[in-house]
Design an enzyme around this catalytic site. Structure first.
Site, PDB file in Angstrom:
ATOM      1  N   ARG A  16       0.822  -1.216   0.000  1.00 61.77           N
ATOM      2  CA  ARG A  16       0.000   0.000   0.000  1.00 61.77           C
ATOM      3  C   ARG A  16       0.861   1.273   0.000  1.00 61.77           C
ATOM      4  NH1 ARG A  16      -3.775  -0.287   4.906  1.00 61.77           N
ATOM      5  NH2 ARG A  16      -2.003  -1.380   5.809  1.00 61.77           N
ATOM      6  N   LYS A  19      -1.102   4.473  -1.037  1.00 58.03           N
ATOM      7  CA  LYS A  19      -1.946   5.023   0.040  1.00 58.03           C
ATOM      8  C   LYS A  19      -1.097   5.835   1.014  1.00 58.03           C
ATOM      9  CE  LYS A  19      -4.409   3.453   4.187  1.00 58.03           C
ATOM     10  NZ  LYS A  19      -5.684   4.195   4.054  1.00 58.03           N
ATOM     11  N   CYS A 522      -8.203   1.616   0.939  1.00 62.16           N
ATOM     12  CA  CYS A 522      -8.006   0.237   0.499  1.00 62.16           C
ATOM     13  C   CYS A 522      -8.784  -0.702   1.411  1.00 62.16           C
ATOM     14  CB  CYS A 522      -6.526  -0.142   0.539  1.00 62.16           C
ATOM     15  SG  CYS A 522      -5.488   0.876  -0.532  1.00 62.16           S
ATOM     16  N   ASP A 605     -26.311  -3.569   7.754  1.00 58.55           N
ATOM     17  CA  ASP A 605     -25.850  -2.733   6.641  1.00 58.55           C
ATOM     18  C   ASP A 605     -25.882  -3.486   5.322  1.00 58.55           C
ATOM     19  OD1 ASP A 605     -25.323  -0.511   8.142  1.00 58.55           O
ATOM     20  OD2 ASP A 605     -23.193  -0.909   8.388  1.00 58.55           O
ATOM     21  N   HIS A 647     -28.533   0.218   6.075  1.00 59.12           N
ATOM     22  CA  HIS A 647     -27.840   1.390   5.534  1.00 59.12           C
ATOM     23  C   HIS A 647     -27.327   1.070   4.141  1.00 59.12           C
ATOM     24  CE1 HIS A 647     -25.314   4.860   5.068  1.00 59.12           C
ATOM     25  NE2 HIS A 647     -24.259   4.091   4.869  1.00 59.12           N
ATOM     26  N   CYS A 649     -25.060   3.033   0.894  1.00 54.15           N
ATOM     27  CA  CYS A 649     -24.331   4.231   0.479  1.00 54.15           C
ATOM     28  C   CYS A 649     -23.961   4.142  -0.992  1.00 54.15           C
ATOM     29  CB  CYS A 649     -23.080   4.432   1.329  1.00 54.15           C
ATOM     30  SG  CYS A 649     -21.985   3.030   1.448  1.00 54.15           S
ATOM     31  N   HIS A 700     -17.010  11.812   3.505  1.00 54.76           N
ATOM     32  CA  HIS A 700     -15.780  11.632   2.740  1.00 54.76           C
ATOM     33  C   HIS A 700     -15.003  12.936   2.588  1.00 54.76           C
ATOM     34  CE1 HIS A 700     -18.533   8.360   1.462  1.00 54.76           C
ATOM     35  NE2 HIS A 700     -17.456   7.660   1.698  1.00 54.76           N
TER      36      HIS A 700
END
Length: 761
Positions: A16, A19, A522, A605, A647, A649, A700
């Site tokens: 990563r 990131k 990630c 969720d 939920h 998204c 976000h």
């Protein structure tokens, strides 16, 4: 000779590195020059991996610091005015502002909308399209990367999202705008890009047009013809890349476009190969996506060699071999998984191993297998035989329980209207009740404790004591903020899917199996290799402890069966719906245990429900039927007075609203802040009967939402949904934010709810 190539490679790095570099830049720990240096090092490493494996090209253009669709938007100069860069080059900071929500002055600005890339768990930034929009070549990044690869001595194939799919993925921001009216101007810039690539000596350019595997209106089909008729004069060879499904009724269109080659997905749609072979003009290359670019199971090289012989015979030198899609969707390198048991590891292939599979398959089809290829073929055959016969896969008790499930098992005892009355008496919540979606910031202390526990430096007792401290802190902060329905904050959970998978039989875990979800985010999907069952309670003691700290109703938090399925690497030896029902039965037992422990509200969720939709609408109903039944199977054990939340998204609801209603959740929370409550139109038009929590701020973005802004959003919501059925909550979980952002944002949210009660109470 069959050529071997890939459509794209994971850009995050085996550890990563991307990131870490991007987040260090955002924090100010490194400068842009250092960020660019690290990006260059990653590209060099990935190109070298392709050469080491024996691929005939390296693919340039698949790298992005945030998102490849955003890269194209930047290259075209398609920057919303609020981010500046109206003229001149679009620099890296501008793209980050588009993604994260900042104006050039540093003041907050609405981030660009983010949504799923077709039916994957990768998220892209939606291009914003305006009437009269001007396009230009506004970034040299692609040309610079081509020069980098050439300087290293690599043969280059460029990969770029195609012009029609870029528009298809965009969203009109001007009333009455038809996106296709912008196509000619977009094509002019693409033409210039192709000219410049040709001037750099690039022979092949791969234009990704995954929109071709979807149901296309007639004007979009005509747009493909128009676009590629104009681009055919470009002095490069174009490889039209399609993936994620079958071309279907677009097969004739795709085969007939004036390009030098066509790539098709023969993993998702093996049945299309014969038809494509029949329709493909004799001058065109056909690239076969024969190695699975979206799952991690080792390829059956012997079976593929047999199945693709007819293509080799008919195409000869015009055959290319590749993965079904970009390898962006799988982890980087299986060799890093030194802790994975040898048997399971032998069943898998990550991106680096898939490079080898592609090359070996090309060699096998050509009859030019090296000793290494032969050894790889034999090892794959042996591993797959062992997998089929392994007793770890099938558990008779799981199959027997699944077979005994009846239709009644998926239905609540009473209809919603009856349940709602019982819940309102039981919970006694105010108008516009406030809650959060579940997670609170995963601080450095939490992550350090988890690492210490996993490494053995911290005992289980000490680790759990620290997690209880974190739960107590989260509950205390929510009490201080006057949140009506608190959550325990999920400090003990590394990931909303991985956490459950670690506690369910039939799952396995990697240490380095990371894939990019969006930007620097990630995820490490679990591996579902066998029958799924629950050995014991998974969340009960944490929720029970949290409930002991408050008189308010603590919300229990579960990840739904469809989302666990969608966000895992799923076994490919039985239908996905069978695996989903196995997960649902495990969650059903958890719901019953939470309820018995005194938890009055349980959230299940399902953010990935829509993501699982097939790309062709004619296949939707079959999927929705089993997805809805799986959710209901997990929830229906709850008593009337127990309130079930779900939920979702990044979802669009208009076309699946009937299925959402069929879930029969008492409360649904959804992401709406970025779409300005537009998503609620579907619920209004459908006369959705249950309660809804439309997200009032975008988690976000680091921006702190203003009270009046949230009030205005909820007032828009109240025009569509009765106030007594509305909840007030963020868009999504708060795991990735810091407490310094979360507390003022939630304080403003609670104040917004108070103001709403004054206005509507």
């Amino acid at each position: 000779m069959a050529l071997a190539h890939i459509l794209g490679y994971p850009r995050i790095g085996a550890n990563r590195e991307l990131k870490k570099a991007v987040e260090a830049y955002w924090k100010g720990d490194i400068d842009q020059a250092e960020l660019e240096r690290r990006g260059q090092a990653l590209r060099a490493e990935h190109w070298q991996a392709s050469r080491d494996a024996g691929l005939d090209f390296v693919t340039v253009g698949d790298f992005a610091f945030y998102d490849q669709v955003l890269n194209v938007s930047a290259m075209l100069g398609a920057v919303p005015p609020r981010f500046g860069a109206i003229d001149g080059d679009v620099d890296l900071d501008t793209t980050f502002r588009m993604a994260r929500g900042r104006a050039p002055s540093g003041t907050p600005a609405a981030a660009c909308e983010m949504t799923k890339y077709f039916d994957t768990n990768y998220h892209y930034l939606v291009p914003e399209l305006h009437a009269g929009q001007r396009f230009r070549v506004a970034s040299t990044r692609l040309f610079d990367e081509v020069a980098e690869a050439q300087a290293a001595g690599h043969p280059v194939k460029v990969a770029l999202l195609g012009p029609v799919s870029w528009l298809w993925l965009g969203k009109e921001k001007s009333a009455g705008l038809d996106r296709l009216t912008l196509l000619d101007d977009v094509l002019s810039v693409y033409g210039e890009i192709l000219e410049r690539l040709a001037a750099q000596g690039v022979e092949w350019v791969q234009l990704d047009e995954p929109a071709l595997v979807q149901d296309l209106p007639r004007d979009w089909r005509q747009a493909f013809e128009s676009a590629y008729n104009k681009l055919q004069s470009a002095p490069v060879k174009l490889l039209l890349a399609t993936y994620f499904g079958a071309l279907g009724d677009n097969l004739g269109l795709a085969a007939g476009l004036p390009v030098a080659g066509l790539h098709i997905d023969t993993v998702r749609a093996p049945e299309q190969l014969d038809a494509v072979l029949d329709r493909l003009p004799t001058y065109k290359v056909l690239s076969l996506g024969a190695i699975d670019g979206r799952n991690i199971w080792r390829a059956d090289l012997a079976a593929l060699r047999e199945r693709l012989q007819v293509a080799r015979a008919r195409l000869g030198e015009r055959l290319w071999i590749s993965a079904s899609c970009s390898l962006l969707h799988v982890p980087v390198d299986l060799d890093a998984e030194t802790d994975l048991d040898a048997e399971l590891k032998s069943w898998l292939a990550f991106a680096r191993q898939k490079l080898d599979e592609i090359v070996t398959l090309a060699h096998l089809l050509d009859g030019r297998a090296t000793p290494e290829d032969t050894a790889r073929l034999e090892a794959a055959t042996s591993a797959l035989d062992a997998r089929r016969q392994s007793p770890r896969i099938h558990k008779p008790a799981v199959g027997e329980r699944l077979a005994a499930v009846s239709a009644d098992d998926a239905e609540r005892a009473s209809p919603y209207a009856t349940r709602a009355k019982a819940q309102h008496r039981h919970l006694d919540l105010p108008l516009f009740p406030t809650t959060t979606i579940g997670s609170f910031p995963q601080t450095q202390d939490i992550r350090a404790a988890r690492r210490a526990f996993k490494s053995g430096e911290l005992s289980r007792d000490d680790y759990e004591a620290r997690m209880r401290d974190e739960i107590a802190h989260a509950v205390e902060r929510q009490e201080a903020l006057a949140i009506d329905v608190p959550v325990h904050g999920e400090p003990e959970r590394n990931d909303m899917v991985e956490y459950f998978g670690e506690l369910l039989d039939g799952f396995a875990f990697t240490r380095f199996g990371w894939v990019q979800s969006y930007g620097s985010r990630c995820v490490k999907p679990p591996v579902i290799f066998g029958d799924v069952s629950r050995p014991g309670p998974m969340t009960v003691r944490w929720s029970e402890y949290a409930q002991s700290l408050t008189d308010k109703p603590m919300k229990g938090m579960l990840t739904g069966p469809v989302t666990i399925l969608q966000w895992s690497f799923v076994r490919d030896d039985q239908p996905r719906d069978a695996t989903c029902r196995q997960i649902a039965l495990s969650l059903r037992d958890e719901v019953a245990d939470l309820e018995a422990a005194g938890i009055k509200i349980i959230q299940i969720d399902e953010p990935a429900l829509r993501e699982g939709l097939p790309l062709r609408q004619g296949e939707w109903q079959e999927y929705l039927d089993w997805a809805v039944k799986s959710f209901k199977l997990s929830a229906a054990v709850a008593r009337d007075e127990t309130q079930i939340h779900t939920h979702m998204c990044y979802s669009e609801f208009n076309d699946i609203i009937a299925a959402i209603a069929a879930l029969d959740a008492d409360v649904i929370t959804i992401e709406t802040s970025r779409s300005d409550m537009e998503l609620l139109d579907a619920f209004q038009d459908f006369a959705y009967p249950n309660e809804i929590g439309p997200g009032v701020y975008d988690i976000h973005s680091p921006n702190i939402p203003e009270v009046e802004w949230m009030v205005s959003l909820m007032e828009k919501a109240a025009e569509k949904i009765p106030a007594e059925r509305l909840w007030v909550n963020p868009d999504c979980g708060l795991k990735t934010r810091g407490w310094a952002e979360v507390e003022p944002a939630l304080a403003n949210m609670v104040e917004a709810a108070r103001e709403l009660r004054r206005r509507y109470g």
